[in-house]
Design an enzyme around this catalytic site. Sequence first.
Site, PDB file in Angstrom:
ATOM      1  N   GLU A   1     -11.162   0.984   8.336  1.00 36.54           N
ATOM      2  CA  GLU A   1      -9.876   0.902   9.017  1.00 36.54           C
ATOM      3  C   GLU A   1      -9.960   2.368   9.685  1.00 36.54           C
ATOM      4  O   GLU A   1      -8.827   3.281   9.156  1.00 36.54           O
ATOM      5  CB  GLU A   1      -8.688   0.784   8.312  1.00 36.54           C
ATOM      6  CG  GLU A   1      -7.231   0.481   9.126  1.00 36.54           C
ATOM      7  CD  GLU A   1      -6.214   0.563   8.128  1.00 36.54           C
ATOM      8  OE1 GLU A   1      -4.931  -0.046   8.518  1.00 36.54           O
ATOM      9  OE2 GLU A   1      -6.148   1.252   7.040  1.00 36.54           O
TER      10      GLU A   1
ATOM     11  N   GLU B   1       0.781  -1.125   0.069  1.00 36.85           N
ATOM     12  CA  GLU B   1       0.086  -0.141   0.013  1.00 36.85           C
ATOM     13  C   GLU B   1       0.765   1.164  -0.063  1.00 36.85           C
ATOM     14  O   GLU B   1       1.972   1.152   0.156  1.00 36.85           O
ATOM     15  CB  GLU B   1      -1.068   0.071   1.201  1.00 36.85           C
ATOM     16  CG  GLU B   1      -0.117   0.117   2.528  1.00 36.85           C
ATOM     17  CD  GLU B   1      -1.292   0.308   3.830  1.00 36.85           C
ATOM     18  OE1 GLU B   1      -2.319   0.896   3.817  1.00 36.85           O
ATOM     19  OE2 GLU B   1      -0.802  -0.659   4.671  1.00 36.85           O
TER      20      GLU B   1
END
Length: 260
Positions: A239, A142
């Site tokens: 998240e 990521e």
Amino acid sequence: MKLCANLSLMFTEVPLLERFAKARACGFDAVEIQFPYEASIDELVKAKNVAQVEVVLINVPAGDLMTGGEGLASVPELTEEYSQALAQCIEYATALNVKAVNVLAGRCLTAEQESKYWQTFEWNLSRTADALAEHKILTTFEAINTKDMPGFLVHRAEHLWSVMSRVNHPNVKAQYDLYHMAMMGENLWHDLSTRSDQIGHIQFADMPGRGEPGTGGLALKQFFQIIEDSTYDGYVAAEYKPTQQTEKTLNWMGPRVMPS
């Protein structure tokens, strides 16, 4: 969308092993954990099975990254330490039957070394993908915004696509975090609409505070619709850092929420 809850940031009102049941009671049938290594494999498997949830993603251990260091995955001198971290991760990932493992590139704190760090990261990413493919586990990586994590090597959407092109591995996809990319001013609409085949996992939080949907200025409902209309068929992970008790921050889920 297939939703999951991040147990590292959410339901932190209780210890990790109790968060599985909390998430299930609130309507999540899947969870992810950034670093599950504080608990034993047996403890985690039991908590997962009792709560009847899937664990869809964990990270490879990242050394000192979360305390301001460079981490493991990109540091040329730490390839053996990364190998050990990957071995530990595979033990956990296979026992928990995860669908994906995320590799955090980490920081480069010396500009002159950046090219070596990129080479090391891409080599580690490729060998991780090889190792995880044997267990039919997807490898993701990521981009993280440099406001929250200064010096993070992979921090732009373009980095995601260029790394994938260079590594060119069938078992590597991008983990696309709406919060991090919005913080960097990226074109989320374009990426979600045109790159869905290159994305293996999606995460979200509102921005700039990284709280639950509705606490910032990010049009998450619109992006959720784009995701639903795209070819992406993976999980979309909440998240975020709840601004109050986690159960009280789930109105965005609508009828999925179950009484606590």
